[in-house]
Scaffold this motif. Structure first.
Motif, PDB file in Angstrom:
ATOM      1  N   SER A 141      38.497  50.887  -3.636  1.00 10.91           N
ATOM      2  CA  SER A 141      38.480  49.585  -2.981  1.00 10.91           C
ATOM      3  C   SER A 141      38.751  48.511  -4.028  1.00 10.91           C
ATOM      4  O   SER A 141      38.622  48.771  -5.225  1.00 10.91           O
ATOM      5  CB  SER A 141      37.122  49.328  -2.317  1.00 10.91           C
ATOM      6  OG  SER A 141      36.124  49.174  -3.314  1.00 10.91           O
ATOM      7  N   ARG A 195      36.841  46.178  -4.845  1.00  9.95           N
ATOM      8  CA  ARG A 195      35.627  45.966  -5.646  1.00  9.95           C
ATOM      9  C   ARG A 195      35.458  47.036  -6.707  1.00  9.95           C
ATOM     10  O   ARG A 195      34.927  46.761  -7.779  1.00  9.95           O
ATOM     11  CB  ARG A 195      34.397  45.825  -4.765  1.00  9.95           C
ATOM     12  CG  ARG A 195      34.000  47.060  -4.051  1.00  9.95           C
ATOM     13  CD  ARG A 195      32.732  46.839  -3.237  1.00  9.95           C
ATOM     14  NE  ARG A 195      32.723  47.845  -2.196  1.00  9.95           N
ATOM     15  CZ  ARG A 195      32.479  47.613  -0.940  1.00  9.95           C
ATOM     16  NH1 ARG A 195      32.199  46.407  -0.524  1.00  9.95           N
ATOM     17  NH2 ARG A 195      32.501  48.579  -0.059  1.00  9.95           N
ATOM     18  N   LYS A 201      32.269  44.139 -10.109  1.00 15.94           N
ATOM     19  CA  LYS A 201      31.235  43.382  -9.395  1.00 15.94           C
ATOM     20  C   LYS A 201      31.420  41.870  -9.497  1.00 15.94           C
ATOM     21  O   LYS A 201      31.246  41.167  -8.509  1.00 15.94           O
ATOM     22  CB  LYS A 201      29.859  43.793  -9.916  1.00 15.94           C
ATOM     23  CG  LYS A 201      28.716  43.117  -9.181  1.00 15.94           C
ATOM     24  CD  LYS A 201      27.389  43.632  -9.653  1.00 15.94           C
ATOM     25  CE  LYS A 201      26.195  42.923  -9.089  1.00 15.94           C
ATOM     26  NZ  LYS A 201      26.307  42.151  -7.893  1.00 15.94           N
ATOM     27  N   TRP A 228      34.188  40.857  -7.190  1.00 10.05           N
ATOM     28  CA  TRP A 228      33.740  41.059  -5.811  1.00 10.05           C
ATOM     29  C   TRP A 228      32.766  39.966  -5.374  1.00 10.05           C
ATOM     30  O   TRP A 228      32.919  39.379  -4.304  1.00 10.05           O
ATOM     31  CB  TRP A 228      33.086  42.434  -5.669  1.00 10.05           C
ATOM     32  CG  TRP A 228      32.500  42.679  -4.321  1.00 10.05           C
ATOM     33  CD1 TRP A 228      31.183  42.684  -3.993  1.00 10.05           C
ATOM     34  CD2 TRP A 228      33.208  42.915  -3.108  1.00 10.05           C
ATOM     35  NE1 TRP A 228      31.015  42.922  -2.650  1.00 10.05           N
ATOM     36  CE2 TRP A 228      32.251  43.075  -2.092  1.00 10.05           C
ATOM     37  CE3 TRP A 228      34.548  43.020  -2.782  1.00 10.05           C
ATOM     38  CZ2 TRP A 228      32.603  43.330  -0.773  1.00 10.05           C
ATOM     39  CZ3 TRP A 228      34.895  43.278  -1.469  1.00 10.05           C
ATOM     40  CH2 TRP A 228      33.927  43.425  -0.474  1.00 10.05           C
ATOM     41  N   GLU A 278      34.613  36.649  -4.845  1.00 11.93           N
ATOM     42  CA  GLU A 278      35.497  36.671  -3.670  1.00 11.93           C
ATOM     43  C   GLU A 278      34.716  36.674  -2.358  1.00 11.93           C
ATOM     44  O   GLU A 278      35.098  36.011  -1.397  1.00 11.93           O
ATOM     45  CB  GLU A 278      36.443  37.873  -3.730  1.00 11.93           C
ATOM     46  CG  GLU A 278      37.477  37.774  -4.829  1.00 11.93           C
ATOM     47  CD  GLU A 278      38.389  36.564  -4.686  1.00 11.93           C
ATOM     48  OE1 GLU A 278      38.937  36.344  -3.587  1.00 11.93           O
ATOM     49  OE2 GLU A 278      38.551  35.829  -5.681  1.00 11.93           O
ATOM     50  N   ARG A 279      33.614  37.410  -2.329  1.00 16.42           N
ATOM     51  CA  ARG A 279      32.853  37.449  -1.078  1.00 16.42           C
ATOM     52  C   ARG A 279      32.179  36.108  -0.807  1.00 16.42           C
ATOM     53  O   ARG A 279      32.108  35.667   0.338  1.00 16.42           O
ATOM     54  CB  ARG A 279      31.878  38.621  -1.047  1.00 16.42           C
ATOM     55  CG  ARG A 279      30.727  38.550  -1.997  1.00 16.42           C
ATOM     56  CD  ARG A 279      29.869  39.826  -1.937  1.00 16.42           C
ATOM     57  NE  ARG A 279      28.794  39.749  -2.897  1.00 16.42           N
ATOM     58  CZ  ARG A 279      27.628  39.193  -2.678  1.00 16.42           C
ATOM     59  NH1 ARG A 279      27.368  38.658  -1.511  1.00 16.42           N
ATOM     60  NH2 ARG A 279      26.709  39.154  -3.625  1.00 16.42           N
ATOM     61  N   GLU A 290      36.578  44.415   3.639  1.00 16.89           N
ATOM     62  CA  GLU A 290      37.980  44.348   3.248  1.00 16.89           C
ATOM     63  C   GLU A 290      38.864  44.518   4.482  1.00 16.89           C
ATOM     64  O   GLU A 290      38.622  45.394   5.308  1.00 16.89           O
ATOM     65  CB  GLU A 290      38.330  45.452   2.236  1.00 16.89           C
ATOM     66  CG  GLU A 290      37.585  45.354   0.939  1.00 16.89           C
ATOM     67  CD  GLU A 290      36.488  46.403   0.823  1.00 16.89           C
ATOM     68  OE1 GLU A 290      36.147  47.046   1.831  1.00 16.89           O
ATOM     69  OE2 GLU A 290      35.962  46.555  -0.276  1.00 16.89           O
ATOM     70  N   LEU A 310      39.341  39.364   2.569  1.00 15.11           N
ATOM     71  CA  LEU A 310      37.984  39.693   2.989  1.00 15.11           C
ATOM     72  C   LEU A 310      37.616  38.930   4.250  1.00 15.11           C
ATOM     73  O   LEU A 310      38.036  37.785   4.442  1.00 15.11           O
ATOM     74  CB  LEU A 310      36.984  39.335   1.889  1.00 15.11           C
ATOM     75  CG  LEU A 310      37.118  40.061   0.564  1.00 15.11           C
ATOM     76  CD1 LEU A 310      36.088  39.538  -0.434  1.00 15.11           C
ATOM     77  CD2 LEU A 310      36.965  41.551   0.749  1.00 15.11           C
TER      78      LEU A 310
END
Length: 177
Positions: free
Chosen positions: A22, A24, A29, A32, A35-36, A67, A83
């Motif tokens: 993925s 991530r 981390k 990720w 972005e989240r 995703e 996302l």
């Protein structure tokens, strides 16, 4: 908020040849988490599938990032599109197989799983959205690749047997005995 899109509940699961891969896992981390958080803010801290604000969500008062990919089953490509911010219930509806595992491990009640599935089905029915049929043609195991920001990544499992062994699952022959 970017708007409510119940069609997110129809996103297919990641094909087995690409399990464990993925964005991530590729970028780590820190990437990720950044972005989240951007995805949550863009969504106005609401679930993009059902519209509930995170403070009103069932089970947990937070959002989870999912995703979104463009799937090409014939060519065996999964292209990362971005996302989506989802509540716990909508995210688990998409990952229905994961919920079955959680129930088997006694980490989720069967009643919770059934309630999440029913809720997702109602959301789709009210939006007049049908789940798509499974693909008719599909790429060979070794042809699958994930495309993230234009770069191709192969899965970590060379064969279906490797996948079965990693997850400690019986083969079809073992299941029939």
């Amino acid at each position: 908020m970017t708007g409510v899109n119940p069609r997110l509940l129809t996103l297919p699961n990641i094909p087995k040849p690409l399990h464990g891969l993925s964005p991530r896992t590729i970028f780590g981390k820190e990437w990720w988490d950044a972005e989240r958080r951007i995805a949550y803010a863009k969504a106005g801290y609401c679930c993009e599938a059902c519209g509930v604000h995170k403070t009103q969500a069932l089970y947990h008062k937070w959002l989870e990032a999912h995703e979104v990919y463009d799937y090409n089953y014939t060519e065996g490509t999964l292209t990362f599109m971005g996302l989506a911010a989802l509540c716990f219930a909508c995210h688990n509806y998409i990952h229905n197989g994961r919920m079955e595992m959680l129930v088997r491990e006694h980490s989720m009640l069967e009643a919770t799983r059934l309630e999440i599935l029913h809720r997702g089905d109602v959301i789709l029915r009210e939006a007049k959205i049908k789940k798509p049929d499974p693909p008719v043609t599909c790429a060979e195991w070794e042809d699958w690749k994930m495309i993230v920001f234009g770069k191709e990544y192969k899965g970590k499992f060379k064969t279906y047997l490797d996948w079965l062994m990693f997850y400690n699952l019986p083969s079809k022959e073992e299941q029939e005995q």
